[in-house]
Design a protein around this motif. Structure first.
Motif, PDB file in Angstrom:
ATOM      1  N   ALA A  34      12.166  19.003  48.490  1.00  0.00           N
ATOM      2  CA  ALA A  34      11.623  19.592  49.724  1.00  0.00           C
ATOM      3  C   ALA A  34      12.582  19.412  50.909  1.00  0.00           C
ATOM      4  O   ALA A  34      12.167  19.465  52.064  1.00  0.00           O
ATOM      5  N   THR A  35      13.862  19.260  50.619  1.00  0.00           N
ATOM      6  CA  THR A  35      14.854  19.105  51.699  1.00  0.00           C
ATOM      7  C   THR A  35      14.802  20.326  52.621  1.00  0.00           C
ATOM      8  O   THR A  35      14.825  21.464  52.150  1.00  0.00           O
ATOM      9  N   GLY A  36      14.688  20.075  53.911  1.00  0.00           N
ATOM     10  CA  GLY A  36      14.650  21.176  54.887  1.00  0.00           C
ATOM     11  C   GLY A  36      13.297  21.860  54.974  1.00  0.00           C
ATOM     12  O   GLY A  36      13.152  22.863  55.680  1.00  0.00           O
ATOM     13  N   LYS A  37      12.326  21.336  54.260  1.00  0.00           N
ATOM     14  CA  LYS A  37      10.993  21.987  54.246  1.00  0.00           C
ATOM     15  C   LYS A  37       9.956  21.101  54.950  1.00  0.00           C
ATOM     16  O   LYS A  37      10.109  19.883  55.044  1.00  0.00           O
ATOM     17  N   TYR A  38       8.899  21.733  55.411  1.00  0.00           N
ATOM     18  CA  TYR A  38       7.740  20.996  55.905  1.00  0.00           C
ATOM     19  C   TYR A  38       6.733  20.870  54.775  1.00  0.00           C
ATOM     20  O   TYR A  38       6.575  21.792  53.960  1.00  0.00           O
ATOM     21  N   VAL A  39       6.076  19.733  54.735  1.00  0.00           N
ATOM     22  CA  VAL A  39       5.082  19.477  53.690  1.00  0.00           C
ATOM     23  C   VAL A  39       3.774  19.152  54.409  1.00  0.00           C
ATOM     24  O   VAL A  39       3.725  18.216  55.222  1.00  0.00           O
ATOM     25  N   VAL A  58       4.407  23.062  50.308  1.00  0.00           N
ATOM     26  CA  VAL A  58       5.812  22.870  50.687  1.00  0.00           C
ATOM     27  C   VAL A  58       6.243  24.188  51.325  1.00  0.00           C
ATOM     28  O   VAL A  58       6.256  25.229  50.671  1.00  0.00           O
ATOM     29  N   PHE A  59       6.545  24.123  52.625  1.00  0.00           N
ATOM     30  CA  PHE A  59       6.690  25.326  53.454  1.00  0.00           C
ATOM     31  C   PHE A  59       8.128  25.487  53.907  1.00  0.00           C
ATOM     32  O   PHE A  59       8.719  24.555  54.461  1.00  0.00           O
ATOM     33  N   ASP A  60       8.674  26.674  53.687  1.00  0.00           N
ATOM     34  CA  ASP A  60      10.054  26.950  54.086  1.00  0.00           C
ATOM     35  C   ASP A  60      10.067  27.611  55.461  1.00  0.00           C
ATOM     36  O   ASP A  60       9.737  28.792  55.586  1.00  0.00           O
ATOM     37  N   PRO A  61      10.464  26.879  56.505  1.00  0.00           N
ATOM     38  CA  PRO A  61      10.421  27.462  57.855  1.00  0.00           C
ATOM     39  C   PRO A  61      11.537  28.477  58.102  1.00  0.00           C
ATOM     40  O   PRO A  61      11.504  29.201  59.090  1.00  0.00           O
ATOM     41  N   PRO A  89     -11.673  12.084  53.772  1.00  0.00           N
ATOM     42  CA  PRO A  89     -10.246  12.371  53.609  1.00  0.00           C
ATOM     43  C   PRO A  89      -9.861  12.844  52.203  1.00  0.00           C
ATOM     44  O   PRO A  89      -8.696  12.810  51.831  1.00  0.00           O
ATOM     45  N   LYS A  90     -10.872  13.251  51.424  1.00  0.00           N
ATOM     46  CA  LYS A  90     -10.542  13.824  50.108  1.00  0.00           C
ATOM     47  C   LYS A  90      -9.610  15.032  50.303  1.00  0.00           C
ATOM     48  O   LYS A  90      -8.625  15.208  49.585  1.00  0.00           O
ATOM     49  N   LYS A  91      -9.970  15.868  51.306  1.00  0.00           N
ATOM     50  CA  LYS A  91      -9.162  17.045  51.639  1.00  0.00           C
ATOM     51  C   LYS A  91      -8.678  16.930  53.082  1.00  0.00           C
ATOM     52  O   LYS A  91      -9.202  16.139  53.862  1.00  0.00           O
ATOM     53  N   GLY A  92      -7.695  17.749  53.448  1.00  0.00           N
ATOM     54  CA  GLY A  92      -7.311  17.885  54.859  1.00  0.00           C
ATOM     55  C   GLY A  92      -6.268  16.912  55.356  1.00  0.00           C
ATOM     56  O   GLY A  92      -5.965  16.886  56.542  1.00  0.00           O
ATOM     57  N   VAL A  93      -5.679  16.113  54.457  1.00  0.00           N
ATOM     58  CA  VAL A  93      -4.680  15.143  54.909  1.00  0.00           C
ATOM     59  C   VAL A  93      -3.791  14.762  53.727  1.00  0.00           C
ATOM     60  O   VAL A  93      -4.253  14.761  52.575  1.00  0.00           O
ATOM     61  N   ILE A  94      -2.537  14.467  54.035  1.00  0.00           N
ATOM     62  CA  ILE A  94      -1.647  13.918  53.008  1.00  0.00           C
ATOM     63  C   ILE A  94      -1.690  12.411  53.164  1.00  0.00           C
ATOM     64  O   ILE A  94      -1.119  11.853  54.106  1.00  0.00           O
ATOM     65  N   ALA A  95      -2.432  11.766  52.287  1.00  0.00           N
ATOM     66  CA  ALA A  95      -2.619  10.310  52.370  1.00  0.00           C
ATOM     67  C   ALA A  95      -2.851   9.783  50.962  1.00  0.00           C
ATOM     68  O   ALA A  95      -3.324  10.520  50.078  1.00  0.00           O
ATOM     69  N   VAL A  96      -2.531   8.510  50.762  1.00  0.00           N
ATOM     70  CA  VAL A  96      -2.756   7.896  49.451  1.00  0.00           C
ATOM     71  C   VAL A  96      -4.256   7.919  49.161  1.00  0.00           C
ATOM     72  O   VAL A  96      -5.070   7.553  50.015  1.00  0.00           O
ATOM     73  N   GLY A  97      -4.610   8.407  47.971  1.00  0.00           N
ATOM     74  CA  GLY A  97      -6.014   8.495  47.575  1.00  0.00           C
ATOM     75  C   GLY A  97      -6.620   9.874  47.789  1.00  0.00           C
ATOM     76  O   GLY A  97      -7.686  10.178  47.254  1.00  0.00           O
ATOM     77  N   THR A 141       9.612  16.882  55.236  1.00  0.00           N
ATOM     78  CA  THR A 141       9.023  16.338  56.471  1.00  0.00           C
ATOM     79  C   THR A 141       7.520  16.550  56.382  1.00  0.00           C
ATOM     80  O   THR A 141       7.044  17.688  56.376  1.00  0.00           O
ATOM     81  N   ILE A 142       6.801  15.445  56.274  1.00  0.00           N
ATOM     82  CA  ILE A 142       5.355  15.513  56.068  1.00  0.00           C
ATOM     83  C   ILE A 142       4.642  15.654  57.406  1.00  0.00           C
ATOM     84  O   ILE A 142       4.814  14.825  58.307  1.00  0.00           O
ATOM     85  N   LEU A 143       3.837  16.717  57.528  1.00  0.00           N
ATOM     86  CA  LEU A 143       3.111  16.963  58.780  1.00  0.00           C
ATOM     87  C   LEU A 143       1.680  16.479  58.667  1.00  0.00           C
ATOM     88  O   LEU A 143       1.011  16.713  57.651  1.00  0.00           O
ATOM     89  N   SER A 144       1.216  15.813  59.726  1.00  0.00           N
ATOM     90  CA  SER A 144      -0.212  15.516  59.805  1.00  0.00           C
ATOM     91  C   SER A 144      -0.687  15.964  61.176  1.00  0.00           C
ATOM     92  O   SER A 144       0.092  16.506  61.967  1.00  0.00           O
ATOM     93  N   SER A 145      -1.964  15.738  61.470  1.00  0.00           N
ATOM     94  CA  SER A 145      -2.510  16.224  62.740  1.00  0.00           C
ATOM     95  C   SER A 145      -2.049  15.375  63.923  1.00  0.00           C
ATOM     96  O   SER A 145      -2.274  15.751  65.067  1.00  0.00           O
ATOM     97  N   ASP A 146      -1.389  14.225  63.652  1.00  0.00           N
ATOM     98  CA  ASP A 146      -0.897  13.459  64.796  1.00  0.00           C
ATOM     99  C   ASP A 146       0.539  12.958  64.676  1.00  0.00           C
ATOM    100  O   ASP A 146       1.022  12.276  65.581  1.00  0.00           O
ATOM    101  N   SER A 147       1.222  13.297  63.590  1.00  0.00           N
ATOM    102  CA  SER A 147       2.607  12.808  63.488  1.00  0.00           C
ATOM    103  C   SER A 147       3.391  13.624  62.464  1.00  0.00           C
ATOM    104  O   SER A 147       2.832  14.499  61.799  1.00  0.00           O
ATOM    105  N   GLU A 148       4.663  13.327  62.346  1.00  0.00           N
ATOM    106  CA  GLU A 148       5.444  13.852  61.223  1.00  0.00           C
ATOM    107  C   GLU A 148       6.484  12.825  60.817  1.00  0.00           C
ATOM    108  O   GLU A 148       7.084  12.163  61.661  1.00  0.00           O
ATOM    109  N   ILE A 149       6.646  12.668  59.508  1.00  0.00           N
ATOM    110  CA  ILE A 149       7.619  11.690  59.014  1.00  0.00           C
ATOM    111  C   ILE A 149       8.367  12.286  57.827  1.00  0.00           C
ATOM    112  O   ILE A 149       7.824  13.108  57.084  1.00  0.00           O
TER     113      ILE A 149
END
Ligand code: URP
Ligand code: ZN
Ligand code: ZN
Ligand code: ZN
Length: 468
Positions: free
Chosen positions: A45-50, A397-400, A382-390, A9-17
């Motif tokens: 990463a099943t069951g993990k936050y990314v 990968v975080f195990d809650p 956006p070089k750093k601080g976000v999971i995005a293409v580019g 589950t990919i986390l960003s500052s405004d959503s998760e998918i």
């Protein structure tokens, strides 16, 4: 080298998918459902936050700051940060004695950090010598990949202190070239007077560190610095905020469209000043940092200020000052205890545990204040601080589901204590990628010293948006 991170589950500052991430070389090249490719490595990463690698925008590695003549912990100790889910720092680069801002920064990059640092790093310049050359150099900082400069209103009698005239001019000169001025806002004169009164009365134990730095000294200095910024229409960033009064001042300034921002630290969100009253000097001295730790109402106010966007980042203010040598200097007088505490390795875990897992902040706020906003204000987005293409493939990968207790021996930070020793820990990083390379696997460091590199900070960053 190609790596596929699947089913997280990919986390960003405004959503998760829920999606897969394809990494090629140093970059993220695809994000999507059921990605399949001929890859070298698959991470389940099943069951993990990314989430994007942590960015700690306030650290002091190998920084003499106010610690006397012995350095704080070296860049090789940033290995512990990778274990703790932080992949980038913005470290402070004080002027070395007799050297300019730029020479000091270059020396730090080439001779101190290179070959040792395990995390990527940018730098904030830090004033320790005020002269004409220093002001001339401010104009040149952007060419050298530096987009911020820190001035200290506290620490009277030390080279760190700047007077108000200097602060005013730094704000004004920095604005001309697209820098952000970072300010340590405490009224140095009042602290100096209160310290002298404490010592005269024989009050020399660590508890008096907080007594001599009451909330008013921070709140007043914050208001004063913000007033200068307002008059000059200059961006300002208040570092390590701890008082409700200071957050009120920042909120008021924002309401008036002042480009005012602030951060707080993990310790001001998790620890009250009670620890300074421990009769054992060694226990209390660990927590001597400035501003001083506060009461619970101010701790609560810091969480509120993050949630209402008054504060924008959580940092460690990491200072690797050892207990058995450096802190002992102040055994007979709290005034002499070198200020600062370590915490960069624990920031992500302690904020998840005490913030996300306790429902004080959302997962989105966590990503915003621990990674995305620091990347923006420091000109790395956006070089750093976000999971995005580019973007750089700096990924945690975080195990809650992990449950544990903080132990220094489990993740040595290079000095002889951890201020979170014995604290409950909920969740932990299992895998970390730094620019596409797996540097943490099964929660064990598998990287190498020197893997980090200098990342230039672009000028005219976040606080200049639309105003260049
Ligand atoms: O106590 C602290 N924070 N020491 C480090 C220097 C600073 O003020 O940021
Ligand atoms: Zn002053
Ligand atoms: Zn400071
Ligand atoms: Zn600091």
């Amino acid at each position: 080298m190609k790596t596929l991170i699947k089913n997280g589950t990919i986390l960003s500052s405004d959503s998760e998918i829920k999606a897969d991430i394809l990494v090629e070389g140093e970059k993220i090249v695809a994000i999507g459902q059921d990605l399949n490719d001929d890859v070298d490595k698959i991470i389940d990463a099943t069951g993990k936050y990314v989430f994007p690698g942590g960015i700690d925008q306030h650290t002091h590695f190998e920084a003499l700051t106010n610690t006397g003549d012995k350095d704080t912990a070296g860049y090789e100790t940033t290995k512990a940060l990778i274990v703790g889910g932080t992949t980038t720092i913005i470290d402070y680069a004080p002027q070395d004695p007799g050297c300019g801002l730029i020479e000091s920064a270059k020396y730090r990059i080439e001779k101190r950090a290179k070959g040792k640092t395990c995390v990527d790093f940018g730098l904030h310049s830090l004033i320790t010598e005020v002269n004409d050359k220093m002001f001339d150099e401010i104009k040149e900082l952007p060419k050298h990949g530096i987009n911020s400069i820190k001035a200290f209103m506290a620490y009277i009698g030390s080279p760190l202190h700047v007077d108000d005239g200097t602060l005013y001019k730094v704000l004004s000169e920095s604005k001309k070239v697209g820098l952000t001025t970072f300010v340590h806002a405490e009224n140095g004169e009042i602290i100096d007077m209160l310290q002298k009164d404490c010592v005269k009365a024989g009050h020399t134990s660590p508890k008096y560190h907080a007594v001599s730095r009451p909330p008013i000294v921070e709140t007043e200095a914050t208001r004063r610095a913000l007033y200068y910024a307002e008059e000059l229409d200059a961006p300002i960033f208040i570092v390590h905020v701890t008082t409700k009064g200071a957050t009120d001042a920042i909120a008021e300034a924002k309401a008036k469209k002042v480009r005012a921002y602030g951060e707080t630290c993990t310790q001001y969100l998790t620890t009250t000043k009670d620890v300074l009253s421990d009769p054992d000097f060694n226990e209390a001295a660990k927590y001597v940092c400035s501003p001083a730790l506060r009461d619970q109402d101010d701790v609560d106010a810091m969480w509120d200020a993050l949630n209402d966007n008054t504060l924008s980042a959580i940092v460690s203010d990491h200072c690797g000052i050892d207990l058995h040598e450096m802190k002992q200097v102040g055994r007979n007088n709290f005034v002499d205890i070198p200020n600062g505490a370590p915490g960069a390795a624990d920031r992500i875990n302690m904020i998840w545990t005490n913030g996300v897992a306790k429902n004080r902040i959302t997962r989105q706020k966590f990503v915003e204040v621990c990674s995305t906003f620091p990347a923006k204000i420091n000109g790395m987005y956006p070089k750093k601080g976000v999971i995005a293409v580019g973007s750089d493939a700096d990924i945690v990968v975080f195990d809650p589901e992990y449950r544990g207790v903080v132990r220094l021996e489990d993740n040595p930070n290079g000095i002889d204590y951890n201020i979170y020793e014995g604290r409950e820990q909920i969740g932990r990083p299992e895998v970390v990628l730094l620019r596409g390379k797996v540097v943490l696997e099964d929660a064990k460091f598998v990287g190498e010293l020197g893997q980090g590199k200098f990342i230039p900070c672009e000028p005219y960053a976040y606080c200049y948006e639309g105003r260049k």
